[in-house]
Design a protein around this motif. Structure first.
Motif, mmCIF file in Angstrom:
data_model
loop_
_atom_site.group_PDB
_atom_site.id
_atom_site.type_symbol
_atom_site.label_atom_id
_atom_site.label_comp_id
_atom_site.label_asym_id
_atom_site.label_seq_id
_atom_site.Cartn_x
_atom_site.Cartn_y
_atom_site.Cartn_z
ATOM 1 N N HIS A 61 0.826 -1.203 0.000
ATOM 2 C CA HIS A 61 0.000 0.000 0.000
ATOM 3 C C HIS A 61 0.865 1.260 0.000
ATOM 4 C CE1 HIS A 61 -3.306 2.657 0.570
ATOM 5 N NE2 HIS A 61 -2.930 3.013 1.781
ATOM 6 N N ASP A 62 0.542 2.161 -0.923
ATOM 7 C CA ASP A 62 1.233 3.438 -1.079
ATOM 8 C C ASP A 62 2.721 3.288 -1.417
ATOM 9 O OD1 ASP A 62 -0.958 5.089 -0.839
ATOM 10 O OD2 ASP A 62 -0.720 5.348 1.328
ATOM 11 N N GLU A 63 3.115 2.125 -1.935
ATOM 12 C CA GLU A 63 4.487 1.897 -2.387
ATOM 13 C C GLU A 63 4.427 1.284 -3.784
ATOM 14 O OE1 GLU A 63 7.221 0.102 0.382
ATOM 15 O OE2 GLU A 63 5.925 0.672 2.046
ATOM 16 N N PRO A 64 4.178 2.089 -4.813
ATOM 17 C CA PRO A 64 3.937 1.550 -6.152
ATOM 18 C C PRO A 64 5.127 0.854 -6.799
ATOM 19 C CG PRO A 64 4.101 3.933 -6.223
ATOM 20 C CD PRO A 64 4.099 3.543 -4.768
ATOM 21 N N LEU A 65 6.298 0.927 -6.185
ATOM 22 C CA LEU A 65 7.463 0.246 -6.749
ATOM 23 C C LEU A 65 7.828 -1.020 -5.970
ATOM 24 C CD1 LEU A 65 9.672 3.352 -7.582
ATOM 25 C CD2 LEU A 65 8.020 2.150 -9.035
ATOM 26 N N GLU A 66 7.021 -1.414 -4.991
ATOM 27 C CA GLU A 66 7.285 -2.595 -4.155
ATOM 28 C C GLU A 66 6.281 -3.701 -4.480
ATOM 29 O OE1 GLU A 66 9.110 -5.117 -1.746
ATOM 30 O OE2 GLU A 66 9.872 -3.120 -2.192
ATOM 31 N N ARG A 67 6.587 -4.484 -5.524
ATOM 32 C CA ARG A 67 5.695 -5.559 -5.963
ATOM 33 C C ARG A 67 5.558 -6.613 -4.871
ATOM 34 N NH1 ARG A 67 4.118 -7.455 -10.857
ATOM 35 N NH2 ARG A 67 5.687 -6.291 -12.036
ATOM 36 N N LEU A 68 4.333 -7.125 -4.730
ATOM 37 C CA LEU A 68 4.071 -8.239 -3.834
ATOM 38 C C LEU A 68 3.888 -9.498 -4.674
ATOM 39 C CD1 LEU A 68 1.542 -6.583 -1.358
ATOM 40 C CD2 LEU A 68 3.992 -6.961 -1.029
ATOM 41 N N ALA A 69 4.393 -10.603 -4.186
ATOM 42 C CA ALA A 69 4.281 -11.878 -4.896
ATOM 43 C C ALA A 69 3.122 -12.681 -4.319
ATOM 44 C CB ALA A 69 5.591 -12.652 -4.802
ATOM 45 N N GLN A 110 -6.866 6.933 -9.415
ATOM 46 C CA GLN A 110 -6.109 6.782 -10.651
ATOM 47 C C GLN A 110 -4.652 7.090 -10.353
ATOM 48 O OE1 GLN A 110 -9.600 9.015 -12.651
ATOM 49 N NE2 GLN A 110 -8.154 8.482 -14.268
ATOM 50 N N ALA A 111 -3.764 6.484 -11.127
ATOM 51 C CA ALA A 111 -2.330 6.644 -10.900
ATOM 52 C C ALA A 111 -1.609 6.733 -12.240
ATOM 53 C CB ALA A 111 -1.798 5.471 -10.082
ATOM 54 N N THR A 112 -0.363 7.095 -12.170
ATOM 55 C CA THR A 112 0.462 7.218 -13.369
ATOM 56 C C THR A 112 1.590 6.196 -13.380
ATOM 57 O OG1 THR A 112 -0.046 9.566 -13.460
ATOM 58 C CG2 THR A 112 1.881 8.851 -14.694
ATOM 59 N N VAL A 113 2.039 5.754 -12.193
ATOM 60 C CA VAL A 113 3.196 4.876 -12.082
ATOM 61 C C VAL A 113 2.861 3.654 -11.243
ATOM 62 C CG1 VAL A 113 5.565 4.717 -11.219
ATOM 63 C CG2 VAL A 113 4.761 6.840 -12.229
ATOM 64 N N ALA A 114 3.310 2.492 -11.707
ATOM 65 C CA ALA A 114 3.329 1.257 -10.925
ATOM 66 C C ALA A 114 4.644 0.566 -11.254
ATOM 67 C CB ALA A 114 2.135 0.374 -11.249
#
Length: 168
Positions: A61-69, A110-114
Motif C-alpha cells: 500500500h502506497d508503495e507503487p514500486l514494491e511488488r508483492l508476490a 487513478q495513478a500514473t506509475v506502478a
C-alpha cells in the motif's frame, strides 16, 4: 586469452541470473502468507460493467514500486474486470477468479506509475483493498476498452468506502 573473457562474461551473466532468482525467491517467501480473495460472485449478481485490459501489479500500500508476490497476482497479465452489484471479479488467464467484495475495497483512484509501467497522467486504476489476512495492498489495472476514469467510477460505485481523489 579470448576464452578468459568468454568465461568471465558467462560467470557475470550467471551471477546476475542467480541474484535475480534469489531475489524473487526471497520475495515469494516474504509474501507467502498473503493470498488473493479467490471466489465466485454470488448467484444473482447483476453485472454493471465489464472491462478488458492489463493487470499490471499488486504492490504494498502506497508503495507503487514494491511488488508483492501474492499467489495468482504475482505477474503482469491480460485481464477482464467484471463489476457487479456484489463486487468486482478479476479474471486472469489460467488462474482462479479473484473477487473483491465491496467491504474489502478501501479506495479507488487513478495513478500514473506502478512497478513496471509508466503511463499518461491518471492512466492506471489503483484499487486499494484488504487481503483475507487484513493487509492493505494496491492493485493496478490498465483498461484497453475504456478510460481509467470510467473503470475507477464503476469500482467506486460499488465500494463501501468513500470515494478518493486522484493519486500518483
Amino acid at each position: 586469452m579470448r576464452w578468459v573473457a568468454v568465461v568471465g562474461i558467462v560467470l557475470v551473466v550467471a551471477l546476475v541470473f542467480w541474484l535475480m532468482w534469489r531475489g524473487w525467491r526471497r520475495r515469494t517467501e516474504r509474501d507467502a502468507e498473503l493470498t488473493a480473495p479467490f471466489a465466485e460472485l454470488p448467484a444473482g449478481a447483476v453485472e454493471q460493467a465489464r472491462f478488458s485490459g492489463l493487470y499490471v501489479a499488486t504492490t504494498a500500500h502506497d508503495e507503487p514500486l514494491e511488488r508483492l508476490a501474492i499467489g495468482g497476482l504475482a505477474f503482469r497479465s491480460s485481464m477482464t474486470l467484471t463489476v457487479t452489484d456484489a463486487g468486482a471479479a478479476l479474471d486472469l488467464p489460467g488462474l482462479e477468479r479473484v473477487v473483491f467484495a465491496p467491504s474489502r475495497i478501501v479506495a479507488v483512484d487513478q495513478a500514473t506509475v506502478a512497478i513496471d509501467r509508466v503511463v499518461e497522467k491518471d492512466g492506471l486504476v489503483r484499487l486499494v483493498w484488504t487481503t483475507p489476512q487484513d493487509v492493505v495492498v494496491d492493485t493496478y489495472l490498465r483498461a484497453q476498452d475504456a478510460s481509467a476514469r470510467q473503470v475507477a467510477d464503476a469500482l467506486r460505485a460499488i465500494s463501501s468506502s468513500p470515494s478518493t481523489g486522484n493519486d500518483e
